[in-house]
Design a protein around this motif. Structure first.
Motif, PDB file in Angstrom:
ATOM      1  N   ASN A   1       0.777  -1.240   0.000  1.00  0.00           N
ATOM      2  CA  ASN A   1       0.000   0.000   0.000  1.00  0.00           C
ATOM      3  C   ASN A   1       0.809   1.290   0.000  1.00  0.00           C
ATOM      4  OD1 ASN A   1      -2.473  -1.437   0.138  1.00  0.00           O
ATOM      5  ND2 ASN A   1      -2.190  -1.715   2.335  1.00  0.00           N
ATOM      6  N   MET A   2       2.068   1.250   0.411  1.00  0.00           N
ATOM      7  CA  MET A   2       2.820   2.493   0.551  1.00  0.00           C
ATOM      8  C   MET A   2       3.767   2.789  -0.603  1.00  0.00           C
ATOM      9  SD  MET A   2       3.815   3.080   4.558  1.00  0.00           S
ATOM     10  CE  MET A   2       4.398   4.734   4.191  1.00  0.00           C
ATOM     11  N   ILE A   3       4.184   1.764  -1.333  1.00  0.00           N
ATOM     12  CA  ILE A   3       5.140   1.988  -2.418  1.00  0.00           C
ATOM     13  C   ILE A   3       4.931   0.919  -3.481  1.00  0.00           C
ATOM     14  CG2 ILE A   3       6.959   0.696  -1.212  1.00  0.00           C
ATOM     15  CD1 ILE A   3       8.967   2.679  -2.489  1.00  0.00           C
ATOM     16  N   TYR A   4       4.917   1.350  -4.732  1.00  0.00           N
ATOM     17  CA  TYR A   4       4.687   0.414  -5.825  1.00  0.00           C
ATOM     18  C   TYR A   4       5.192   1.040  -7.124  1.00  0.00           C
ATOM     19  CZ  TYR A   4       0.579   3.348  -5.085  1.00  0.00           C
ATOM     20  OH  TYR A   4      -0.249   4.407  -4.797  1.00  0.00           O
ATOM     21  N   GLY A   5       5.390   0.204  -8.135  1.00  0.00           N
ATOM     22  CA  GLY A   5       5.820   0.698  -9.431  1.00  0.00           C
ATOM     23  C   GLY A   5       4.709   1.485 -10.104  1.00  0.00           C
ATOM     24  N   THR A   6       5.084   2.485 -10.894  1.00  0.00           N
ATOM     25  CA  THR A   6       4.104   3.337 -11.565  1.00  0.00           C
ATOM     26  C   THR A   6       3.293   2.537 -12.576  1.00  0.00           C
ATOM     27  OG1 THR A   6       5.477   5.295 -11.295  1.00  0.00           O
ATOM     28  CG2 THR A   6       3.832   5.373 -13.028  1.00  0.00           C
ATOM     29  N   PHE A   7       1.976   2.684 -12.519  1.00  0.00           N
ATOM     30  CA  PHE A   7       1.095   1.984 -13.446  1.00  0.00           C
ATOM     31  C   PHE A   7       0.817   2.826 -14.702  1.00  0.00           C
ATOM     32  CE2 PHE A   7       0.238  -0.080  -9.395  1.00  0.00           C
ATOM     33  CZ  PHE A   7       0.186  -1.417  -9.750  1.00  0.00           C
ATOM     34  N   ILE A   8       0.804   4.157 -14.544  1.00  0.00           N
ATOM     35  CA  ILE A   8       0.534   5.055 -15.669  1.00  0.00           C
ATOM     36  C   ILE A   8       1.653   6.086 -15.750  1.00  0.00           C
ATOM     37  CG2 ILE A   8      -1.061   6.728 -16.686  1.00  0.00           C
ATOM     38  CD1 ILE A   8      -3.322   5.360 -15.207  1.00  0.00           C
ATOM     39  N   GLY A   9       2.319   6.169 -16.888  1.00  0.00           N
ATOM     40  CA  GLY A   9       3.388   7.145 -17.072  1.00  0.00           C
ATOM     41  C   GLY A   9       4.752   6.501 -17.010  1.00  0.00           C
ATOM     42  N   ASP A  10       5.655   7.016 -17.842  1.00  0.00           N
ATOM     43  CA  ASP A  10       7.018   6.486 -17.880  1.00  0.00           C
ATOM     44  C   ASP A  10       8.075   7.581 -17.821  1.00  0.00           C
ATOM     45  OD1 ASP A  10       6.709   7.626 -20.357  1.00  0.00           O
ATOM     46  OD2 ASP A  10       6.805   5.736 -21.477  1.00  0.00           O
ATOM     47  N   GLY A  11       7.654   8.826 -17.600  1.00  0.00           N
ATOM     48  CA  GLY A  11       8.597   9.932 -17.497  1.00  0.00           C
ATOM     49  C   GLY A  11       9.017  10.529 -18.820  1.00  0.00           C
ATOM     50  N   GLU A  12       8.567   9.982 -19.926  1.00  0.00           N
ATOM     51  CA  GLU A  12       8.977  10.490 -21.228  1.00  0.00           C
ATOM     52  C   GLU A  12       8.142  11.708 -21.622  1.00  0.00           C
ATOM     53  OE1 GLU A  12       8.944   7.448 -24.137  1.00  0.00           O
ATOM     54  OE2 GLU A  12      10.488   6.235 -23.142  1.00  0.00           O
TER      55      GLU A  12
ATOM     56  N   PRO B   1       9.711  -2.209 -10.757  1.00  0.00           N
ATOM     57  CA  PRO B   1      10.486  -1.921 -11.974  1.00  0.00           C
ATOM     58  C   PRO B   1      11.487  -3.032 -12.262  1.00  0.00           C
ATOM     59  CG  PRO B   1      10.462  -0.035 -10.466  1.00  0.00           C
ATOM     60  CD  PRO B   1       9.922  -1.206  -9.714  1.00  0.00           C
ATOM     61  N   SER B   2      11.696  -3.287 -13.541  1.00  0.00           N
ATOM     62  CA  SER B   2      12.707  -4.260 -13.928  1.00  0.00           C
ATOM     63  C   SER B   2      14.088  -3.649 -13.745  1.00  0.00           C
ATOM     64  CB  SER B   2      12.507  -4.670 -15.391  1.00  0.00           C
ATOM     65  OG  SER B   2      13.596  -5.430 -15.851  1.00  0.00           O
ATOM     66  N   TYR B   3      14.996  -4.410 -13.150  1.00  0.00           N
ATOM     67  CA  TYR B   3      16.352  -3.914 -12.960  1.00  0.00           C
ATOM     68  C   TYR B   3      17.010  -3.566 -14.301  1.00  0.00           C
ATOM     69  CZ  TYR B   3      16.495  -5.199  -8.005  1.00  0.00           C
ATOM     70  OH  TYR B   3      16.268  -5.277  -6.652  1.00  0.00           O
ATOM     71  N   ASP B   4      16.655  -4.299 -15.354  1.00  0.00           N
ATOM     72  CA  ASP B   4      17.262  -4.065 -16.664  1.00  0.00           C
ATOM     73  C   ASP B   4      16.843  -2.727 -17.261  1.00  0.00           C
ATOM     74  OD1 ASP B   4      18.470  -6.528 -16.484  1.00  0.00           O
ATOM     75  OD2 ASP B   4      16.859  -7.571 -17.546  1.00  0.00           O
ATOM     76  N   LYS B   5      15.721  -2.198 -16.802  1.00  0.00           N
ATOM     77  CA  LYS B   5      15.207  -0.944 -17.361  1.00  0.00           C
ATOM     78  C   LYS B   5      15.247   0.191 -16.356  1.00  0.00           C
ATOM     79  CE  LYS B   5      12.061  -3.464 -20.437  1.00  0.00           C
ATOM     80  NZ  LYS B   5      10.654  -3.684 -20.839  1.00  0.00           N
ATOM     81  N   ALA B   6      15.958   0.015 -15.264  1.00  0.00           N
ATOM     82  CA  ALA B   6      15.963   1.028 -14.204  1.00  0.00           C
ATOM     83  C   ALA B   6      17.392   1.481 -13.914  1.00  0.00           C
ATOM     84  CB  ALA B   6      15.316   0.472 -12.933  1.00  0.00           C
ATOM     85  N   ASP B   7      17.790   2.579 -14.526  1.00  0.00           N
ATOM     86  CA  ASP B   7      19.049   3.223 -14.163  1.00  0.00           C
ATOM     87  C   ASP B   7      18.806   4.318 -13.134  1.00  0.00           C
ATOM     88  OD1 ASP B   7      20.594   1.735 -16.044  1.00  0.00           O
ATOM     89  OD2 ASP B   7      19.866   3.052 -17.637  1.00  0.00           O
ATOM     90  N   LEU B   8      17.599   4.862 -13.174  1.00  0.00           N
ATOM     91  CA  LEU B   8      17.235   5.989 -12.332  1.00  0.00           C
ATOM     92  C   LEU B   8      15.816   5.767 -11.835  1.00  0.00           C
ATOM     93  CD1 LEU B   8      18.018   8.920 -11.387  1.00  0.00           C
ATOM     94  CD2 LEU B   8      16.947   9.730 -13.501  1.00  0.00           C
ATOM     95  N   LEU B   9      15.592   5.969 -10.547  1.00  0.00           N
ATOM     96  CA  LEU B   9      14.260   5.825  -9.953  1.00  0.00           C
ATOM     97  C   LEU B   9      13.781   7.189  -9.457  1.00  0.00           C
ATOM     98  CD1 LEU B   9      14.852   2.589  -7.829  1.00  0.00           C
ATOM     99  CD2 LEU B   9      13.687   2.733 -10.037  1.00  0.00           C
ATOM    100  N   ILE B  10      12.517   7.494  -9.732  1.00  0.00           N
ATOM    101  CA  ILE B  10      11.893   8.722  -9.262  1.00  0.00           C
ATOM    102  C   ILE B  10      10.615   8.346  -8.541  1.00  0.00           C
ATOM    103  CG2 ILE B  10      10.998  10.987  -9.873  1.00  0.00           C
ATOM    104  CD1 ILE B  10      13.914  10.701 -10.573  1.00  0.00           C
ATOM    105  N   GLY B  11      10.487   8.746  -7.284  1.00  0.00           N
ATOM    106  CA  GLY B  11       9.301   8.454  -6.499  1.00  0.00           C
ATOM    107  C   GLY B  11       8.460   9.702  -6.274  1.00  0.00           C
ATOM    108  N   LEU B  12       7.176   9.596  -6.606  1.00  0.00           N
ATOM    109  CA  LEU B  12       6.238  10.709  -6.428  1.00  0.00           C
ATOM    110  C   LEU B  12       4.911  10.166  -5.909  1.00  0.00           C
ATOM    111  CD1 LEU B  12       6.766  12.727  -9.735  1.00  0.00           C
ATOM    112  CD2 LEU B  12       7.368  13.512  -7.440  1.00  0.00           C
TER     113      LEU B  12
END
Length: 243
Positions: A111-122, A154-165
Motif C-alpha cells: 500500500n505504501m510503495i509500488y511501481g508506476t502503473f501510468i506514465g514512464d517519465g517520457e 520496476p525491472s532492474y534491466d530498465k531502471a538506471d534511475l528511480l523517481i518516487g512521487l
C-alpha cells in the motif's frame, strides 16, 4: 506499519520449548528419557524405558532433536524475514516522502510503495510553471532489494534511475535527458499534495550518466537517496534488543 514483532512472544515460547527438549537429547538422549519417565504412573516403567533405548533409538532421537533445532531456527528466520521485508518497504516509502496513513502502513509493501502503473517519465515539459521533484535514486551495481517486494516492481534491466512521487503526480512526471544535465519535473502548474503512498517510476538512461547533474525546476540539484532494506544482522540486532 504491520508489527511482525508481535509474533515474537509465541515464537520465543515455541523455540524455548523445542530447545529444552532438543539440546539435552542431542547431548545424551538418555536424559530426556529419564525426565519423561517421571510422568509415568509406575516408576518401574522408567527402568524398562531405559532398557528399550537401543543404539538405533538413540540415533533416531538425536536426528529428531536435530530436526527440531532446525525448525526453531526456521521460526526465528521467518520472523526476521517478515520484519526485514516490511521495514524495508516502509523505510523506502518514507525516504521518498510518504506520510504515515494507518490504512496503508499495515502492509507497506503493498500500500505504501509500488511501481508506476501510468506514465514512464517520457515527454517534454509544457506547463508554464512546472513543479519540482525533490529526490532520485540511482540504481548502481548494488541494486535496491526493496524493489523485489513491491507491486508492479520496476525491472532492474530498465531502471538506471528511480523517481518516487505521489500517485497524483506520477503520471505527469517528465525526465528530460540532455547532453549536459538531466532535468526532472512534474509537468503541472498545481503543487503536488503530500503523498501517503509513493509511485515509483523507473527511467532507462539513453547514455551513461557520467558527469551530468540531475536537477529539477530552476536547475536546482535534487537530493539523492539510498533507500534499501536493512541487512539480516541489523534486523537480528533489533530482534535481540527490541529496537
Amino acid at each position: 506499519m504491520r508489527n511482525y514483532w508481535a509474533l515474537l512472544p509465541a515464537i520465543a515460547v515455541s523455540v524455548v520449548l523445542i530447545l529444552l527438549y532438543a539440546v539435552p537429547t542431542l547431548i545424551n538422549p538418555q536424559w530426556t528419557t529419564n525426565v519423561l519417565g517421571l510422568f509415568k504412573q509406575h516408576p518401574e516403567d522408567t527402568e524398562r524405558a531405559d532398557l528399550r533405548l537401543s543404539e538405533r533409538r538413540v540415533r533416531s532421537r538425536r536426528m529428531l532433536a536435530g530436526l527440531l533445532v532446525a525448525v526453531a531456527l526456521a521460526l526465528v528466520g521467518f520472523n526476521i524475514s517478515l520484519n526485514r521485508e516490511a521495514n524495508g518497504c516502509y523505510q523506502a516509502a518514507k525516504a521518498w516522502g510518504a506520510t504515515d496513513d494507518h490504512d496503508r502502513v499495515d502492509d507497506p509493501c503493498v500500500n505504501m510503495i509500488y511501481g508506476t502503473f501510468i506514465g514512464d517519465g517520457e515527454g517534454e515539459l509544457t506547463a508554464s510553471d512546472p513543479q519540482p521533484v525533490p529526490a532520485y535514486q540511482l540504481v548502481r551495481d548494488k541494486r535496491p532489494k526493496y524493489l523485489n517486494w513491491i507491486q508492479n516492481r520496476p525491472s532492474y534491466d530498465k531502471a538506471d534511475l528511480l523517481i518516487g512521487l505521489g500517485v497524483d503526480c506520477a503520471s505527469d512526471l517528465r525526465v528530460v535527458q540532455g547532453k549536459d544535465k538531466i532535468t526532472v519535473a512534474v509537468d503541472d502548474s498545481a503543487p503536488c499534495p503530500p503523498p501517503d503512498s509513493i509511485s515509483l517510476t523507473s527511467i532507462k538512461l539513453t547514455e551513461p550518466l557520467g558527469d551530468r547533474p540531475i536537477v529539477t525546476v530552476g536547475g536546482k540539484p535534487m537530493r539523492e537517496i539510498t533507500a534499501d532494506m536493512d541487512s539480516w544482522p541489523t534486523v537480528l540486532k533489533k530482534l535481540v534488543t527490541g529496537g
